[in-house]
Design a protein around this motif. Structure first.
Motif, PDB file in Angstrom:
ATOM      1  N   GLU A 283       0.958  -1.264   0.028  1.00 32.70           N
ATOM      2  CA  GLU A 283      -0.085   0.089   0.127  1.00 32.70           C
ATOM      3  C   GLU A 283       0.920   1.156   0.045  1.00 32.70           C
ATOM      4  O   GLU A 283       0.321   2.502   0.298  1.00 32.70           O
ATOM      5  N   GLN A 284       2.127   1.012  -0.156  1.00 27.06           N
ATOM      6  CA  GLN A 284       3.047   2.287  -0.420  1.00 27.06           C
ATOM      7  C   GLN A 284       2.951   2.768  -1.261  1.00 27.06           C
ATOM      8  O   GLN A 284       3.770   2.979  -2.355  1.00 27.06           O
ATOM      9  N   TYR A 285       1.972   4.030  -1.641  1.00 26.70           N
ATOM     10  CA  TYR A 285       1.897   4.839  -2.813  1.00 26.70           C
ATOM     11  C   TYR A 285       1.001   5.996  -2.349  1.00 26.70           C
ATOM     12  O   TYR A 285       0.734   6.150  -0.996  1.00 26.70           O
ATOM     13  N   GLY A 286       0.879   6.832  -3.298  1.00 26.41           N
ATOM     14  CA  GLY A 286       0.305   8.301  -3.096  1.00 26.41           C
ATOM     15  C   GLY A 286       1.227   9.374  -2.710  1.00 26.41           C
ATOM     16  O   GLY A 286       2.583   9.279  -2.767  1.00 26.41           O
ATOM     17  N   ARG A 287       0.851  10.386  -2.473  1.00 25.14           N
ATOM     18  CA  ARG A 287       1.572  11.822  -2.258  1.00 25.14           C
ATOM     19  C   ARG A 287       2.496  11.534  -1.179  1.00 25.14           C
ATOM     20  O   ARG A 287       3.901  11.985  -1.457  1.00 25.14           O
ATOM     21  N   ASP A 288       2.329  10.795  -0.076  1.00 15.86           N
ATOM     22  CA  ASP A 288       3.165  10.748   0.894  1.00 15.86           C
ATOM     23  C   ASP A 288       4.356   9.733   0.428  1.00 15.86           C
ATOM     24  O   ASP A 288       5.671  10.068   0.502  1.00 15.86           O
ATOM     25  N   ALA A 289       4.152   8.852  -0.459  1.00 21.58           N
ATOM     26  CA  ALA A 289       5.261   7.844  -0.890  1.00 21.58           C
ATOM     27  C   ALA A 289       6.063   8.601  -1.660  1.00 21.58           C
ATOM     28  O   ALA A 289       7.258   8.464  -1.856  1.00 21.58           O
ATOM     29  N   VAL A 290       5.371   9.518  -2.669  1.00 21.04           N
ATOM     30  CA  VAL A 290       6.236  10.067  -3.653  1.00 21.04           C
ATOM     31  C   VAL A 290       7.211  11.050  -2.858  1.00 21.04           C
ATOM     32  O   VAL A 290       8.466  11.239  -2.975  1.00 21.04           O
ATOM     33  N   ARG A 291       6.726  11.919  -1.912  1.00 19.73           N
ATOM     34  CA  ARG A 291       7.728  12.794  -1.061  1.00 19.73           C
ATOM     35  C   ARG A 291       8.676  12.126  -0.408  1.00 19.73           C
ATOM     36  O   ARG A 291       9.699  12.581  -0.062  1.00 19.73           O
ATOM     37  N   ALA A 292       8.411  10.849   0.085  1.00 18.49           N
ATOM     38  CA  ALA A 292       9.376  10.253   0.863  1.00 18.49           C
ATOM     39  C   ALA A 292      10.680   9.933  -0.145  1.00 18.49           C
ATOM     40  O   ALA A 292      11.673   9.793   0.325  1.00 18.49           O
TER      41      ALA A 292
END
Length: 401
Positions: A283-292
C-alpha cells in the motif's frame, strides 16, 4: 445593423467587473477602483451602492490613512455572507470547502479516498452530506451562490459528465447532475478537470497572478496540465484540452492507463517514480510515498536520486515540447510535481537547454505552486463564483439573496 449594448448591459458588465476586482484583490478603495476601471467617481459610487444594497460588499472607512483630507471609502467583500461550495475529487483524497466571496476558505474537510472503482452514489452521498453539515453551521442570512467540483479526469463541457478518468476508474459518469440532486440547493454543479482549475487558481491567486501566458503541470497519480494563453484557459472544443500527461515523449515506453505507451504520465507519474526507486510495494503509494522518495534523495539515497534523475529527464523533455508549442512566460509545477521538480531541477533545465528553442526559453520562468495542495480546491471555488461575477444581482436574486 447590430445594436450596441444597452445601458443595462453596460451596468451589468460594470457591476461584475467591480465585484471581480474586490473578489480577487480583497479590500480596495473607491479611488483605486476608479483608477483601475477607468470610470468616474460618481459611477463607482453608484456601482458600490448597488452591490452594498445586495449584500455582496460593504463600505467602510480605511483603518489607516497617510493623507490629509477626506479618505476614500474601502470596499470589502462580504465573505462571511456570500459563499460557494467547492469539491475536489482525486484518486486518493476528497475535499469539501465552503469558500466566501474574496476567496476566504470558511470551512474545509479533507479525507482519504480508497483507490478503486468510482462509486457515484457513495461518493455523491458523502460529499453532499459534508456540505449539508457545513451549511447547518452557517448564519441565517448567508447565501450560497454556486457549486463546483474539480475531478481528475476529462469532463464534458456543459453537463459535468466525467467522460474518462483512468486514475479515478471513472467513465461516462454524470457526476455534476447526481451531486446537484443530492445537494438539493437548486443550483447547477459545474465540474472541471482538476489541473485546468488549478491553472486558473494559480493564474488568479497564486504564483502566476498577472502572467498572461503560462503552463501549469499537476502531479498526482498521473500528470495533468492547464494552459493559460492570453489570459484565458485553453479548454478545447468540448472541454478536454490540457491533457498534457498523455503527450507521448517516449514512443514504445512504459504502458499508460490511457492505453498508449510512453506518455508523459507513464514516464513521470507516481508509479514510474516509485518503481524506479524500488518503493512500489503493498500500500506504499500516494503523495506521501512520492515525497518520501524526494526526501530520501535529499538525504543522499543513491537509488532515490537516480529515480528522480530519470523522471526529471522525461519531465524536462515534456516541458520542452510545451515551451516550444505555447511559448509561455512561466511553467508552474503543482501537486506532487512541486517536490519532484525541486528534486530534479537540474535534469529539467538540462533538457530545456537541449530541446527548447532559444527564443522560447530565454525569458522562461520555472516556478512551484504557491497554492500547494489547495490549488485544485481554490480553482473549483473560482469556477463556482464565475456566474455571480458575471451577473452579480441576477445570480444573487436566483439564489434567494
Amino acid at each position: 445593423m447590430r445594436a450596441g449594448p444597452s445601458q443595462e448591459d453596460i451596468r451589468r458588465h460594470n457591476l461584475g467587473a467591480l465585484l471581480r476586482h474586490v473578489h480577487l484583490s480583497g479590500p480596495i478603495s473607491r479611488a483605486e477602483l476608479t483608477s483601475r476601471m477607468g470610470l468616474n467617481r460618481s459611477t463607482i459610487m453608484a456601482l458600490t451602492s448597488d452591490l452594498t444594497a445586495a449584500g455582496l460588499v460593504r463600505e467602510e472607512l480605511p483603518r489607516e490613512t497617510g493623507r490629509a483630507g477626506r479618505p476614500s471609502l474601502v470596499v470589502r467583500p462580504e465573505s462571511a455572507r456570500v459563499y460557494v461550495f467547492a469539491f475536489d475529487v482525486g484518486p486518493d483524497r476528497i475535499a469539501v470547502a465552503r469558500v466566501g466571496l474574496g476567496g476566504v476558505i470558511l470551512d474545509r474537510r479533507v479525507a482519504a479516498r480508497r483507490r478503486g472503482p468510482f462509486e457515484l452514489d457513495e461518493l455523491a452521498g458523502t460529499l453532499s452530506g459534508v456540505a449539508r453539515q457545513m451549511r447547518r453551521r452557517t448564519r441565517a442570512d448567508t447565501v450560497c451562490v454556486g457549486v463546483a467540483a474539480a475531478v481528475s479526469g476529462g469532463v464534458r463541457k456543459g453537463d459535468g459528465v466525467i467522460r474518462f478518468g483512468p486514475n479515478l476508474l471513472a467513465e461516462e459518469v454524470p457526476f455534476g447532475e447526481e451531486l446537484g440532486r443530492r445537494l438539493g440547493l437548486g443550483l447547477p454543479v459545474s465540474v472541471g478537470n482538476d489541473a485546468n482549475l488549478a491553472a486558473l487558481a494559480e493564474h488568479s491567486r497564486g504564483v502566476g497572478a498577472g502572467v498572461r501566458d503560462l503552463v501549469y503541470l499537476h502531479g498526482d497519480v498521473g500528470i495533468g496540465g492547464g494552459i493559460i494563453a492570453g489570459g484565458h484557459l485553453l479548454g478545447g472544443h468540448e472541454g478536454y484540452g490540457g491533457e498534457v500527461g498523455h503527450m507521448v515523449v517516449n514512443p514504445g515506453g512504459r504502458a499508460c492507463g490511457c492505453g498508449s505507451r510512453g506518455c508523459l504520465e507513464a514516464e513521470v507519474g507516481e508509479r514510474a517514480l516509485l518503481e524506479s526507486a524500488g518503493r512500489l510495494v503493498g500500500e506504499q503509494y500516494g503523495r506521501d510515498a512520492v515525497r518520501a522518495v524526494v526526501d530520501a534523495a535529499d538525504r543522499g539515497d543513491i537509488v532515490a536520486q537516480e529515480a528522480l534523475s530519470r523522471v526529471g529527464y522525461w519531465l524536462g523533455l515534456g516541458v520542452s515540447n510545451l515551451v516550444n508549442i505555447f511559448n509561455p512566460e512561466m511553467v508552474i509545477f503543482g501537486g506532487v510535481l512541486r517536490e519532484v521538480y525541486l528534486g530534479s531541477a537540474a535534469q529539467v533545465r538540462s533538457q530545456l537547454a537541449l530541446n527548447a528553442m532559444a527564443p522560447q526559453r530565454e525569458r522562461l520562468r520555472l516556478r512551484t505552486s504557491a497554492l500547494a495542495d489547495d490549488a485544485t480546491l481554490v480553482g473549483a471555488a473560482e469556477l463556482a463564483f464565475s456566474n455571480v461575477l458575471a451577473d452579480p444581482l441576477e445570480v444573487l436574486a436566483r439564489a434567494g439573496g
